[in-house]
Scaffold this motif. Structure first.
Motif, PDB file in Angstrom:
ATOM      1  N   PHE A   1      -5.772   2.890   1.524  1.00 32.90           N
ATOM      2  CA  PHE A   1      -6.221   3.066   2.138  1.00 32.90           C
ATOM      3  C   PHE A   1      -5.610   1.276   2.875  1.00 32.90           C
ATOM      4  N   ILE A   2      -4.892   1.303   1.985  1.00 36.85           N
ATOM      5  CA  ILE A   2      -4.200  -0.206   2.016  1.00 36.85           C
ATOM      6  C   ILE A   2      -3.562  -0.105   3.533  1.00 36.85           C
ATOM      7  N   PRO A   3      -2.468   1.030   3.320  1.00 37.55           N
ATOM      8  CA  PRO A   3      -1.814   0.580   5.298  1.00 37.55           C
ATOM      9  C   PRO A   3      -2.940   0.800   6.323  1.00 37.55           C
ATOM     10  N   LEU A   4      -4.224   1.328   6.158  1.00 34.84           N
ATOM     11  CA  LEU A   4      -4.957   1.161   7.556  1.00 34.84           C
ATOM     12  C   LEU A   4      -6.068  -0.161   7.048  1.00 34.84           C
ATOM     13  N   ALA A   5      -6.220  -0.518   6.012  1.00 30.20           N
ATOM     14  CA  ALA A   5      -6.264  -1.706   6.525  1.00 30.20           C
ATOM     15  C   ALA A   5      -5.590  -3.131   7.089  1.00 30.20           C
ATOM     16  N   ALA A   6      -4.714  -2.696   6.564  1.00 31.15           N
ATOM     17  CA  ALA A   6      -3.477  -3.786   6.721  1.00 31.15           C
ATOM     18  C   ALA A   6      -3.022  -3.755   8.739  1.00 31.15           C
ATOM     19  N   ALA A   7      -2.879  -2.201   9.051  1.00 32.84           N
ATOM     20  CA  ALA A   7      -3.292  -2.449  10.645  1.00 32.84           C
ATOM     21  C   ALA A   7      -4.276  -2.366  11.354  1.00 32.84           C
ATOM     22  N   CYS A   8      -5.349  -3.025  10.665  1.00 29.91           N
ATOM     23  CA  CYS A   8      -6.898  -3.253  11.351  1.00 29.91           C
ATOM     24  C   CYS A   8      -6.275  -4.680  11.141  1.00 29.91           C
ATOM     25  N   TYR A   9      -6.231  -5.104  10.234  1.00 27.64           N
ATOM     26  CA  TYR A   9      -5.873  -6.672   9.873  1.00 27.64           C
ATOM     27  C   TYR A   9      -5.311  -7.141  11.069  1.00 27.64           C
TER      28      TYR A   9
ATOM     29  N   THR B   1       5.412  -7.959  -5.011  1.00 28.01           N
ATOM     30  CA  THR B   1       5.988  -9.114  -5.328  1.00 28.01           C
ATOM     31  C   THR B   1       5.395  -8.823  -3.596  1.00 28.01           C
ATOM     32  N   ALA B   2       5.806  -8.035  -3.284  1.00 22.48           N
ATOM     33  CA  ALA B   2       5.356  -8.174  -1.402  1.00 22.48           C
ATOM     34  C   ALA B   2       4.013  -8.085  -0.910  1.00 22.48           C
ATOM     35  N   MET B   3       2.611  -8.522  -2.303  1.00 21.49           N
ATOM     36  CA  MET B   3       1.415  -8.085  -1.662  1.00 21.49           C
ATOM     37  C   MET B   3       0.973  -9.722  -1.710  1.00 21.49           C
ATOM     38  N   PHE B   4       1.693 -10.448  -2.961  1.00 23.53           N
ATOM     39  CA  PHE B   4       2.354 -11.640  -3.272  1.00 23.53           C
ATOM     40  C   PHE B   4       2.712 -12.917  -2.291  1.00 23.53           C
ATOM     41  N   LEU B   5       3.269 -12.818  -1.402  1.00 24.95           N
ATOM     42  CA  LEU B   5       3.889 -12.261  -0.372  1.00 24.95           C
ATOM     43  C   LEU B   5       3.443 -12.547   0.824  1.00 24.95           C
ATOM     44  N   GLY B   6       2.891 -11.077   1.165  1.00 29.50           N
ATOM     45  CA  GLY B   6       1.928 -10.656   1.973  1.00 29.50           C
ATOM     46  C   GLY B   6       0.304 -11.708   2.218  1.00 29.50           C
ATOM     47  N   LEU B   7       0.057 -12.385   0.919  1.00 30.93           N
ATOM     48  CA  LEU B   7      -1.175 -12.923   0.501  1.00 30.93           C
ATOM     49  C   LEU B   7      -1.011 -15.018   0.731  1.00 30.93           C
ATOM     50  N   LEU B   8       0.629 -15.132   0.268  1.00 22.40           N
ATOM     51  CA  LEU B   8       1.111 -16.739   0.863  1.00 22.40           C
ATOM     52  C   LEU B   8       1.037 -17.003   3.197  1.00 22.40           C
ATOM     53  N   LEU B   9       1.546 -16.153   3.063  1.00 21.32           N
ATOM     54  CA  LEU B   9       1.401 -15.488   4.647  1.00 21.32           C
ATOM     55  C   LEU B   9       0.294 -16.034   5.191  1.00 21.32           C
ATOM     56  N   PHE B  10      -1.294 -15.282   4.845  1.00 19.15           N
ATOM     57  CA  PHE B  10      -2.422 -16.151   5.334  1.00 19.15           C
ATOM     58  C   PHE B  10      -2.934 -16.854   5.239  1.00 19.15           C
ATOM     59  N   VAL B  11      -1.785 -18.185   4.577  1.00 17.16           N
ATOM     60  CA  VAL B  11      -2.555 -20.304   4.903  1.00 17.16           C
ATOM     61  C   VAL B  11      -2.063 -20.615   5.601  1.00 17.16           C
ATOM     62  N   PRO B  12      -1.164 -20.310   6.364  1.00 17.56           N
ATOM     63  CA  PRO B  12      -1.067 -20.214   7.629  1.00 17.56           C
ATOM     64  C   PRO B  12      -2.178 -19.788   9.416  1.00 17.56           C
ATOM     65  N   VAL B  13      -2.196 -18.296   8.980  1.00 20.31           N
ATOM     66  CA  VAL B  13      -3.214 -18.069   9.661  1.00 20.31           C
ATOM     67  C   VAL B  13      -4.672 -18.698  10.008  1.00 20.31           C
ATOM     68  N   LEU B  14      -5.064 -18.671   8.246  1.00 27.70           N
ATOM     69  CA  LEU B  14      -5.911 -19.384   7.991  1.00 27.70           C
ATOM     70  C   LEU B  14      -6.963 -20.711   8.841  1.00 27.70           C
ATOM     71  N   LEU B  15      -5.224 -21.355   8.840  1.00 27.53           N
ATOM     72  CA  LEU B  15      -5.074 -23.169   9.266  1.00 27.53           C
ATOM     73  C   LEU B  15      -5.315 -22.343  10.814  1.00 27.53           C
TER      74      LEU B  15
ATOM     75  N   GLY C   1       1.203  -1.006  -0.026  1.00 25.55           N
ATOM     76  CA  GLY C   1       0.041  -0.146  -0.005  1.00 25.55           C
ATOM     77  C   GLY C   1       0.754   1.404   0.140  1.00 25.55           C
ATOM     78  N   GLY C   2       1.820   0.867   0.446  1.00 26.26           N
ATOM     79  CA  GLY C   2       2.903   1.851   0.490  1.00 26.26           C
ATOM     80  C   GLY C   2       3.547   2.755  -0.268  1.00 26.26           C
ATOM     81  N   ILE C   3       3.665   1.190  -1.419  1.00 25.25           N
ATOM     82  CA  ILE C   3       4.534   1.953  -2.638  1.00 25.25           C
ATOM     83  C   ILE C   3       3.312   2.148  -3.919  1.00 25.25           C
TER      84      ILE C   3
END
Length: 204
Positions: A176-184, A45-59, A25-27
């Motif tokens: 507002f993606i950085p704000l959304a990230a803070a909320c998450y 690339t940052a967003m792609f890696l961030g989405l991948l990290l949601f796999v263990p979060v969901l589990l 969001g900042g970039i």
């Protein structure tokens, strides 16, 4: 992977996923980052890696429900998990396409033409850009709600509320993606506690 490693990975992912989202969001607020170039590539690339990290979060979220779930509850939780993974797959496909288009396009005009050709393929627009990614947020929110209600709740009421606020903010304006990230991060932070993150994410 044992329960301790799974819990540790989930704890890292809870911080890493929102951090990478915020980086994206900042970039994208930097001039020139919305056209082919280093900014576009780094951000996506940052967003792609961030989405991948949601796999263990969901589990991990699904694992919170296992100890107290009835048969119907397990089915509902698995349905929510499946919905979230379907949406996550669509989101990863979208970012993957964005990365590819940015890498092979030399100018903004070429980028727009290639996006147009890809999105004109039947089914791509709804599956990857319009409807598909929404399933991720629907499934994630459902898991958060399930983990924060009832006598055996393991999360507080504000976790799904923060997630909803962040999602609506980024949907209203990508600035507002950085704000959304803070909320998450706030919504998922309880998963970093040993008593919460240490539950094994069994899908039973």
């Amino acid at each position: 992977m044992n329960a301790t490693r799974t819990a540790r990975l989930a704890s890292y992912a809870v911080v890493g996923a929102p951090a990478l989202m915020a980086l994206y969001g900042g970039i994208r607020l930097v001039p020139g980052s919305r056209q082919p170039g280093p900014g576009w590539t780094a951000g996506h690339t940052a967003m792609f890696l961030g989405l991948l990290l949601f796999v263990p979060v969901l589990l991990a979220l699904r694992g919170l429900l296992a100890p107290r779930a009835t048969t119907a509850g397990r089915l509902a939780a698995n349905a929510a998990l499946g919905t979230a993974f379907a949406g996550l797959t669509a989101s990863l496909a979208q970012i993957g396409i964005d990365l590819y288009v940015g890498l092979v396009s030399a100018t903004k005009e070429e980028q727009s033409r290639l996006f147009g050709r890809i999105q004109d393929v039947p089914g791509v627009l709804p599956a990857v850009y319009q409807v598909g990614p929404l399933l991720f947020y629907v499934g994630l929110l459902a898991l958060l709600v399930a983990a924060s209600v009832g006598a055996g709740r393991t999360l507080r009421w504000w976790s799904p509320v923060l997630m909803l606020v962040g999602t609506l903010a980024s949907a209203a304006d990508l600035a507002f993606i950085p704000l959304a990230a803070a909320c998450y991060l706030g919504a998922l932070a309880p998963l970093t506690r040993p008593a919460t993150a240490g539950r094994h994410p069994a899908l039973v």
